[in-house]
Design an enzyme around this catalytic site. Structure first.
Site, mmCIF file in Angstrom:
data_model
loop_
_atom_site.group_PDB
_atom_site.id
_atom_site.type_symbol
_atom_site.label_atom_id
_atom_site.label_comp_id
_atom_site.label_asym_id
_atom_site.label_seq_id
_atom_site.Cartn_x
_atom_site.Cartn_y
_atom_site.Cartn_z
ATOM 1 N N LYS A 81 7.854 -5.432 1.260
ATOM 2 C CA LYS A 81 9.278 -5.404 0.941
ATOM 3 C C LYS A 81 10.193 -5.196 2.152
ATOM 4 C CE LYS A 81 9.352 -6.479 -2.615
ATOM 5 N NZ LYS A 81 8.792 -7.801 -3.050
ATOM 6 N N THR A 84 9.136 -9.912 4.572
ATOM 7 C CA THR A 84 7.980 -10.777 4.782
ATOM 8 C C THR A 84 8.264 -12.232 4.408
ATOM 9 O OG1 THR A 84 6.837 -8.886 3.804
ATOM 10 C CG2 THR A 84 5.484 -10.816 4.344
ATOM 11 N N THR A 85 8.800 -12.433 3.214
ATOM 12 C CA THR A 85 9.032 -13.782 2.693
ATOM 13 C C THR A 85 9.956 -14.556 3.640
ATOM 14 O OG1 THR A 85 8.970 -12.725 0.514
ATOM 15 C CG2 THR A 85 9.708 -15.012 0.581
ATOM 16 N N TRP A 86 10.980 -13.897 4.068
ATOM 17 C CA TRP A 86 11.971 -14.492 4.979
ATOM 18 C C TRP A 86 11.322 -14.836 6.325
ATOM 19 C CZ3 TRP A 86 16.640 -11.196 7.092
ATOM 20 C CH2 TRP A 86 17.582 -12.041 7.676
ATOM 21 N N HIS A 143 -0.195 -7.675 5.473
ATOM 22 C CA HIS A 143 0.440 -6.352 5.347
ATOM 23 C C HIS A 143 -0.490 -5.274 5.922
ATOM 24 C CE1 HIS A 143 3.882 -7.523 3.070
ATOM 25 N NE2 HIS A 143 3.313 -7.645 1.890
ATOM 26 N N ARG A 165 12.026 -2.584 8.202
ATOM 27 C CA ARG A 165 13.295 -2.429 7.493
ATOM 28 C C ARG A 165 13.527 -0.952 7.199
ATOM 29 N NH1 ARG A 165 14.304 -5.197 1.483
ATOM 30 N NH2 ARG A 165 16.582 -5.131 1.570
ATOM 31 N N LYS A 293 18.215 -8.933 -4.003
ATOM 32 C CA LYS A 293 19.598 -8.958 -3.505
ATOM 33 C C LYS A 293 19.687 -9.438 -2.065
ATOM 34 C CE LYS A 293 21.733 -5.398 -6.369
ATOM 35 N NZ LYS A 293 22.413 -4.082 -6.336
#
Ligand code: PAP
Length: 324
Positions: A81, A84-86, A143, A165, A293
């Site tokens: 979270k 990662t996806t970005w 991860h 983050r 978000k």
């Protein structure tokens, strides 16, 4: 070898490792001997300083023993979270910018997690061969904490990009993911998650140790590990795109700069764009699992100032000069 889109295939979310049955008695015995966290609804055990889904530990151990990256691989790593996806979407798009146009791009049809598979997922699924079918240069994700990577990964020249983050926003994102996915932890209140998170007793926790391992290593080997901060990336995504490209050895040419390719890649991988591409693929709960978000500071809607201060204090104490 040319990258073929057909080599990529949809992968299940990493969280499925929490449901994989442990069949190997060697692993079963080891896992039974590890400290257990009972309050986290999905079985967690502590292995070499990090709490993890107990059913995912065999995959992590197999990866540690066996995974041998190719010299031109790029590995993206993160605590869950943290962006990662970005980062997967950006690195994949930057690396393969000569192969795909924005109108025939794999991300229009596949999730960033399909384009950049998690190494430990495929070891856990006993499907490590899939990683071998992917042509070079590969972008792979993990991860897993630095200390649990394979020795071959650590000594190889393949670069690692790590995104981190503010833990306050990580908790919020983490809580939403766990409560949404298959109702896995519907019973866990935000306050309960907060307590567990502060104690480091969440999947891959403690977050501070995870970040610290990669950060410390990046100070010693700045060519091996690049640390990116989610907050800085959000403030200046084009700078983030350039840093990634330079780090992986694919800097933008003058011509590319003139044609605004840097800005175009940042836009192509922006929250609203990716979310929209991926929604077409992953209707239902997976879309809210990866995209919620995409902002900084949502923690203010979930934590009292006291909770936030306490967490900031722990972060300061554990990470010293490192700030988000
Ligand atoms: P993972 O560990 O399940 O892979 P990861 O991608 O690391 O998740 O983190 C998801 C967070 O990144 C979500 O944050 P939120 O819950 O606070 O909203 C998600 O919205 C955010 N995110 C995903 N894509 C982007 C993007 N392109 N830009 C900014 N944030 C993004």
């Amino acid at each position: 070898m040319e990258v073929q889109e057909s080599n990529l295939r949809p992968c299940p979310p990493l969280i499925v490792v929490s449901k994989i049955e442990i069949t190997d008695s060697k692993y079963k015995k080891l896992i039974d001997s590890l400290p257990k966290e009972e309050r986290f609804p999905v079985g967690l055990r502590k292995y070499q300083g990090f709490w993890q889904f107990q059913n995912g530990i065999p995959g992590v151990l197999a990866m540690k023993e066996d995974f041998n990256p190719r010299p031109n691989d790029v590995i993206v790593s993160s605590f869950p979270k943290s962006g990662t996806t970005w980062l997967k979407a950006l690195t994949f798009t930057i690396m393969h910018r000569d192969k795909y146009t924005f109108s025939n791009h794999p991300l229009l049809k596949l999730s960033p997690h399909d384009c950049v598979p998690f190494i430990e997922l495929h070891y856990a699924l006993r499907d490590k061969q899939y990683l071998e079918t992917l042509p070079s240069p590969r972008v792979l994700g993990t991860h897993v904490p630095y200390s649990l990577l394979s020795d071959n990964t650590k000594i190889s020249t393949c670069p690692i990009i790590h995104i981190c983050r503010d833990p306050k926003d990580v908790i919020v994102s983490f809580w939403h993911m766990f409560t949404k996915f298959d109702g896995l932890m519907e019973s866990l209140s935000f306050e309960q998650m907060y307590e567990l998170f502060c104690e480091g007793r969440v999947h891959i926790g403690p977050v501070w140790d995870h970040v610290l391992e990669y950060y410390t290593k990046s100070l010693i080997s700045p060519k091996k590990i690049l640390i990116l901060k989610y907050e800085e990336m959000l403030k200046d995504p084009t700078n983030g795109v350039m840093r990634i490209a330079n780090f992986i050895g694919c800097p933008f040419s003058e011509e590319e700069m003139k044609s605004c390719l840097v800005e175009k890649i940042a836009e192509f991988c922006s929250f609203n764009k990716l979310r929209n591409f991926d929604i077409k693929q992953n209707e239902g709960n997976l879309k809210s699992y990866y995209y919620r978000k995409g902002i900084v500071g949502d923690w203010q809607n979930y934590m009292t100032p006291e909770m936030a201060n306490k967490l900031d204090e722990v972060t300061k104490e554990k990470l010293c000069d490192f700030t988000f």
